[in-house]
Write a protein that holds these residues in place. Structure first.
Motif, mmCIF file in Angstrom:
data_model
loop_
_atom_site.group_PDB
_atom_site.id
_atom_site.type_symbol
_atom_site.label_atom_id
_atom_site.label_comp_id
_atom_site.label_asym_id
_atom_site.label_seq_id
_atom_site.Cartn_x
_atom_site.Cartn_y
_atom_site.Cartn_z
ATOM 1 N N MET A 1 0.796 -1.133 0.329
ATOM 2 C CA MET A 1 0.011 0.197 -0.029
ATOM 3 C C MET A 1 1.110 0.995 0.016
ATOM 4 O O MET A 1 1.681 1.372 1.173
ATOM 5 N N SER A 2 0.575 2.558 -0.459
ATOM 6 C CA SER A 2 1.101 3.349 -0.933
ATOM 7 C C SER A 2 1.290 4.369 0.727
ATOM 8 O O SER A 2 0.179 3.979 0.983
ATOM 9 N N LYS A 3 2.285 4.903 0.761
ATOM 10 C CA LYS A 3 2.768 5.644 1.809
ATOM 11 C C LYS A 3 2.082 7.349 1.217
ATOM 12 O O LYS A 3 2.976 8.207 -0.075
ATOM 13 N N SER A 4 1.546 8.336 2.580
ATOM 14 C CA SER A 4 1.127 9.545 2.016
ATOM 15 C C SER A 4 2.506 10.687 2.290
ATOM 16 O O SER A 4 2.874 9.739 3.554
ATOM 17 N N VAL A 5 2.285 11.690 1.369
ATOM 18 C CA VAL A 5 3.983 11.895 1.991
ATOM 19 C C VAL A 5 3.212 13.497 2.031
ATOM 20 O O VAL A 5 2.513 13.489 0.819
ATOM 21 N N CYS A 6 3.377 14.928 2.461
ATOM 22 C CA CYS A 6 2.981 15.941 2.760
ATOM 23 C C CYS A 6 4.432 16.690 2.332
ATOM 24 O O CYS A 6 5.197 16.796 3.657
ATOM 25 N N ILE A 7 4.649 17.518 1.619
ATOM 26 C CA ILE A 7 5.635 18.398 1.336
ATOM 27 C C ILE A 7 5.442 19.847 1.315
ATOM 28 O O ILE A 7 4.936 20.411 0.901
ATOM 29 N N VAL A 8 6.109 20.526 2.717
ATOM 30 C CA VAL A 8 5.835 21.875 2.656
ATOM 31 C C VAL A 8 6.655 22.473 1.532
ATOM 32 O O VAL A 8 7.675 22.433 1.819
ATOM 33 N N GLY A 9 5.973 23.198 0.562
ATOM 34 C CA GLY A 9 7.331 24.738 0.243
ATOM 35 C C GLY A 9 6.997 23.609 -1.249
ATOM 36 O O GLY A 9 7.621 22.751 -1.622
ATOM 37 N N ALA A 10 7.395 24.803 -2.833
ATOM 38 C CA ALA A 10 6.920 24.197 -3.773
ATOM 39 C C ALA A 10 8.650 24.548 -4.602
ATOM 40 O O ALA A 10 7.649 24.741 -5.399
ATOM 41 N N GLY A 11 8.650 25.290 -4.247
ATOM 42 C CA GLY A 11 10.478 25.458 -4.127
ATOM 43 C C GLY A 11 11.003 24.125 -5.027
ATOM 44 O O GLY A 11 10.713 23.668 -5.117
ATOM 45 N N PRO A 12 12.498 24.693 -5.328
ATOM 46 C CA PRO A 12 13.114 23.709 -6.015
ATOM 47 C C PRO A 12 13.266 22.357 -4.655
ATOM 48 O O PRO A 12 13.344 21.246 -4.879
ATOM 49 N N SER A 13 14.221 22.346 -3.209
ATOM 50 C CA SER A 13 13.710 21.647 -2.515
ATOM 51 C C SER A 13 12.691 20.722 -2.371
ATOM 52 O O SER A 13 12.587 19.261 -2.556
ATOM 53 N N GLY A 14 11.327 20.919 -2.616
ATOM 54 C CA GLY A 14 10.017 20.513 -2.673
ATOM 55 C C GLY A 14 9.635 19.790 -4.066
ATOM 56 O O GLY A 14 9.439 18.947 -3.767
ATOM 57 N N LEU A 15 10.253 20.365 -4.987
ATOM 58 C CA LEU A 15 10.087 19.436 -6.046
ATOM 59 C C LEU A 15 10.398 18.631 -6.859
ATOM 60 O O LEU A 15 10.562 17.725 -6.455
ATOM 61 N N VAL A 16 12.540 18.128 -6.216
ATOM 62 C CA VAL A 16 13.012 18.063 -6.226
ATOM 63 C C VAL A 16 12.814 16.571 -4.952
ATOM 64 O O VAL A 16 12.879 15.024 -5.472
ATOM 65 N N ALA A 17 12.543 16.810 -3.948
ATOM 66 C CA ALA A 17 12.192 15.816 -3.380
ATOM 67 C C ALA A 17 10.467 14.797 -3.614
ATOM 68 O O ALA A 17 10.532 13.618 -3.993
ATOM 69 N N ALA A 18 9.829 15.383 -3.804
ATOM 70 C CA ALA A 18 8.455 14.800 -4.592
ATOM 71 C C ALA A 18 9.121 14.073 -6.188
ATOM 72 O O ALA A 18 8.951 12.963 -6.366
ATOM 73 N N LYS A 19 9.919 15.167 -7.308
ATOM 74 C CA LYS A 19 10.620 13.930 -7.844
ATOM 75 C C LYS A 19 11.271 12.540 -7.619
ATOM 76 O O LYS A 19 10.536 11.491 -8.109
ATOM 77 N N THR A 20 12.302 12.875 -6.208
ATOM 78 C CA THR A 20 12.325 11.276 -5.646
ATOM 79 C C THR A 20 12.138 10.799 -5.054
ATOM 80 O O THR A 20 12.399 9.345 -5.364
ATOM 81 N N LEU A 21 10.475 10.897 -4.479
ATOM 82 C CA LEU A 21 10.359 10.048 -3.920
ATOM 83 C C LEU A 21 9.511 9.336 -5.352
ATOM 84 O O LEU A 21 8.886 7.923 -4.915
ATOM 85 N N LEU A 22 8.876 10.372 -6.034
ATOM 86 C CA LEU A 22 8.000 9.159 -7.030
ATOM 87 C C LEU A 22 8.812 8.684 -7.821
ATOM 88 O O LEU A 22 8.153 7.510 -8.541
ATOM 89 N N HIS A 23 10.053 8.778 -8.381
ATOM 90 C CA HIS A 23 10.923 8.145 -9.481
ATOM 91 C C HIS A 23 11.913 7.524 -9.181
ATOM 92 O O HIS A 23 12.385 6.672 -9.785
ATOM 93 N N ASN A 24 12.669 7.823 -7.529
ATOM 94 C CA ASN A 24 13.735 7.014 -7.873
ATOM 95 C C ASN A 24 13.493 6.174 -6.345
ATOM 96 O O ASN A 24 14.537 5.179 -6.501
ATOM 97 N N ALA A 25 12.440 6.272 -5.462
ATOM 98 C CA ALA A 25 12.312 5.180 -4.767
ATOM 99 C C ALA A 25 11.275 4.403 -5.722
ATOM 100 O O ALA A 25 11.131 4.314 -6.573
ATOM 101 N N PRO A 26 11.171 2.423 -5.242
ATOM 102 C CA PRO A 26 10.208 1.828 -5.064
ATOM 103 C C PRO A 26 8.752 2.637 -6.139
ATOM 104 O O PRO A 26 8.252 2.603 -5.370
ATOM 105 N N LYS A 27 8.783 2.136 -7.530
ATOM 106 C CA LYS A 27 7.276 2.234 -8.081
ATOM 107 C C LYS A 27 5.931 2.136 -7.001
ATOM 108 O O LYS A 27 6.065 1.237 -6.579
ATOM 109 N N GLY A 28 5.433 2.834 -7.068
ATOM 110 C CA GLY A 28 3.903 3.435 -6.108
ATOM 111 C C GLY A 28 4.443 3.415 -4.304
ATOM 112 O O GLY A 28 3.284 3.145 -3.741
ATOM 113 N N HIS A 29 5.503 3.382 -4.436
ATOM 114 C CA HIS A 29 5.494 3.101 -2.449
ATOM 115 C C HIS A 29 4.968 4.552 -2.046
ATOM 116 O O HIS A 29 5.137 4.430 -1.363
ATOM 117 N N PHE A 30 5.108 5.606 -2.600
ATOM 118 C CA PHE A 30 4.590 6.742 -2.135
ATOM 119 C C PHE A 30 3.753 7.596 -2.985
ATOM 120 O O PHE A 30 3.560 7.496 -4.004
#
Length: 749
Positions: A1-30
């Motif tokens: 089951m996917s784990k939900s993640v709240c990211i505070v901030g849509a600057g470079p840190s927030g965007l790279v965090a989102a990309k990494t969680l969605l593309h570099n972690a196991p598929k569907g994990h987050f």
């Protein structure tokens, strides 16, 4: 089951965090949700030339090049400027979002939505209940994980003496400055002193920026709508000498024909440091402080030529070295537009400032700009008090506000809370490594990769180190860590090997006969990246390699180095030797002033088409600058007859072509350009003769046909470290009625 993640901030840190969680972690994990209070992504970075509501002015030039301001998985376009403007960084982030996040069913972005409060869920899990305000409404949502990616710039710091100042003088923070009119209004003071408070990065940058705006307004074609514009000057209150680096520095500071490259290509040259890398930040010993001052002096030269207050004495060399980046600051100090005052501001009453330097005072203050930094506390104040206590939050320690494990990523006692980019430095590679660390930590990696991470965590002393540094009197300027060292630390923890070398064996630098091998985020592509992302890293590495080779083997950016260093006043001696009796020989002695201003449109072909202006200025809004050249003195003929003589030219720098051009001034309005005199063409350096490059400056040539007379022009520009020390120009003029040679030499007054 996917784990939900709240990211505070849509600057470079927030965007790279989102990309990494969605593309570099196991598929569907987050599943990832980003919340940001602003109406657009980007954080500090505006996404258009007119987006002036951010903390960064849209036309501000980044103080690190695109080789540092990047993520490994998205290369800049080939024709992007080496130092992008703020709005171009915002466009890069939009492109990053479009490529990796838009259309992903596991990604959600909510703008104009502020995270007002985060609290631990009371259902026995480690999750979070996040309270989100959107306009007048508020909702509470449950998440498994929380990532704080809201940056380090919570709110401007306003010193108490300015909060309680008894004055009508305008006081703003440096992040609020946009232009002179916004600062001075209509100039009711009709002149006065603009006081800059704060002697670190932002203080030097804003002083240089305001000086360039003031110079442009004074020397503009049109009369300024600010009353008494020529009666304003800048006073900069500093508490220590600071080394000021231009955007382009030289990897060969002993060469009179110095090559130039973006400053971070040399700063992050891994061939200049022994490996494994050791952390050079934090507590600074006297020995290390002396070494860094020596390195900076060898790179920049003697700064006492600008002001004695810019050069550390023996006692100050025992203290940690501080640096800043500005193209114009040093020369404006030399010219007198910026005056340095040593001491801490104690009070402002009326228009009088008092410093702690034996009661020194500065009168006639017209405006105050505070470059006093930011308090990061608002970036975390939505966390529960108990969590902040666990993180040992200390509001008064601005550079060490939280005590976090493994270089600012998490705290072991709050396992579902992560930090990305909570780091007081501009390095995008660290943001990306933070994001990768959090993704690995939360996705339950196994095998050798997990073992490497665990070994690093067992020996990590980041929390203890942070607490020890909080009141350390010998704290470095950027105590959160040495960029290159941190990249190495994350590389080892995450089993992401560095691309070992991006350079061919040649060219090399004379310092150690090794190539200029720059560390960039693209040196660390993730093994879990897609083929598309890895291709972006390869493209980026090629860009860095190509520009490094070009800078060392051609005159690339030499025109930029020359143009920057012309600012101010020079002593000029010119000999005229005529071979015709109709034109007397003689000698001119006088001064030549280079007065900086925004580029004007006269004579430029591109302005005939209004739609083409942006193509003429890739940076949009005046990155291409010019000088009004004013020459005054006396010409004395060989027969002894003397008379006053003056000349006017317009010198322009074109950043897209990387060229300097010289234009005649209009006879009836000598502030305006008339037509092109010539473009300066720099000659290739003698790559196989370092002794010649050490002693001889850059040779350049130009030509101009004036009706029947041909002007053959030769230049020579000799540098001392990054600054132009002296230069010369020789004209050989031949025509039906002309046959003479002019040789002029320029030296600093």
């Amino acid at each position: 089951m996917s784990k939900s993640v709240c990211i505070v901030g849509a600057g470079p840190s927030g965007l790279v965090a989102a990309k990494t969680l969605l593309h570099n972690a196991p598929k569907g994990h987050f599943k990832v949700s980003i919340f940001d209070s602003q109406p657009a992504i980007g954080g500090l970075w505006p996404t258009s030339k007119t987006d002036s509501g951010r903390l960064v002015h849209p036309l501000m030039v980044a103080n690190q090049s695109r080789h540092t301001v990047q993520f490994s998985d998205l290369a800049w376009e080939d024709d992007a400027p080496q130092f992008p403007r703020a709005w171009q960084v915002g466009k890069y982030l939009e492109q990053y979002q479009s490529r990796y996040l838009n259309g992903n069913p596991d990604f959600e972005l909510q703008l104009k939505s502020r995270v007002a409060k985060a609290e631990k869920r009371n259902d026995g899990t480690e999750g979070w209940k996040i309270h989100i305000q959107s306009g007048d409404s508020e909702e509470a949502r449950d998440f498994d994980y929380l990532v704080i990616a809201s940056g380090y710039f919570g709110k401007p710091i306003i010193p108490e003496c300015f909060q309680n100042a008894k004055t009508s003088v305008p006081i703003i923070h440096s992040s609020q400055y946009r232009d002179l009119k916004g600062l001075l209004g209509e100039g009711k003071q009709k002149g006065g002193k603009i006081l800059i408070v704060g002697g670190q990065m932002s203080g030097v940058e804003i002083a240089g920026t305001i000086a360039s705006h003031l110079s442009s307004a004074i020397n503009s074609l049109e009369q300024s709508d600010i009353t008494g514009i020529d009666k304003y000057s800048i006073y900069h209150a500093i508490q220590r000498p600071i080394w000021v680096f231009p955007l382009y520095t030289t990897p060969e500071p002993t060469f009179a024909a110095a090559p130039f490259a973006p400053l971070d290509l040399g700063s992050y040259n891994i061939n200049n440091r022994p490996r494994p890398l050791e952390n050079t930040q934090g507590h600074i010993s006297q020995e290390h402080a002396n070494m860094v001052h020596t390195i900076f002096e060898s790179s920049l030269g003697d700064q006492e030529q600008f002001s004695p207050l810019m050069m550390p004495n023996e006692q100050e060399r025992d203290q940690p070295a501080y640096l800043a980046v500005s193209d114009w600051y040093s020369e404006f100090v030399r010219s007198g537009m910026i005056t340095l005052s040593f001491g801490k501001v104690l009070s402002l009453e009326g228009d009088l400032v008092t410093l702690d330097d034996h009661g020194a005072q500065i009168d006639d203050i017209a405006a105050v700009v505070l470059a006093t930094g930011f308090d990061p506390s608002p970036c975390v104040n939505f966390l529960p008090k108990q969590i902040l206590e666990t993180l040992q939050h200390s509001p008064r320690h601005y550079s060490q506000a939280l005590a976090l494990a493994f270089h600012g990523t998490h705290h072991p006692e709050v396992p579902n809370l992560g930090f990305v980019g909570f780091y007081r430095s501009p390095y995008w590679g660290i943001m990306q490594m933070h994001a990768r660390f959090i993704a690995d930590l939360w996705s339950g990696q196994t095998g050798s990769k997990s073992e490497a991470l665990e070994r690093k965590l067992q020996t990590d002393d980041s929390i203890k180190r942070t607490l020890n540094l909080r009141d350390d009197p010998r704290l470095s300027q950027f105590p959160m860590g040495d960029y290159m060292y941190l990249m190495q630390e994350f590389s080892e923890a995450l089993s992401i090997p560095m691309h070992e070398s991006i350079m061919p064996k040649t060219p090399t630098t004379s310092r150690n006969n090794l190539p200029l091998d720059t560390l960039t985020p693209a040196r660390y592509p993730s093994p879990s990246d897609s083929p598309e992302a890895k291709a972006e890293a390869e493209k980026s590495l090629k860009q860095t390699r190509d520009i490094a080779v070009e800078c060392l083997t051609t005159p690339r950016f030499v025109a930029r180095g020359v143009f920057r260093s012309l600012l101010g006043t020079w002593r000029l001696e010119r000999d005229l030797n005529s071979r015709l009796p109709s034109h007397p020989s003689g000698k001119f002695v006088g001064t030549a002033q280079f007065l900086l201003r925004e580029r004007t449109s006269e004579g430029l072909q591109c302005v005939s088409d209004p739609n083409s202006i942006d193509t003429c200025d890739e940076n949009g809004g005046g990155e291409d600058l010019e000088y009004l050249y004013i020459e005054d003195g006396e010409f004395k003929t060989s027969s002894g007859f003397g008379f006053k003589a003056t000349r006017r030219y317009i010198w322009r720098y074109d950043s897209k072509k990387d060229t300097i051009s010289v234009w005649f001034a209009k006879p009836d309005d000598q502030k305006r350009a008339d037509y092109l005199f010539h473009e300066i063409e720099f000659e290739a350096p003698p790559l196989d003769d370092n002794k010649k490059r050490e002693k001889g400056g850059w040779a350049a040539k130009a030509g101009h046909l004036c009706i029947d007379d041909y002007y053959n022009v030769k230049y020579n520009f000799a540098f001392k470290a990054v600054n132009l020390e002296k230069w010369s120009i020789e004209y050989t003029v031949n025509g039906p009625k002309k046959d003479y040679t002019i040789h002029g030499t320029y030296e600093r007054i």
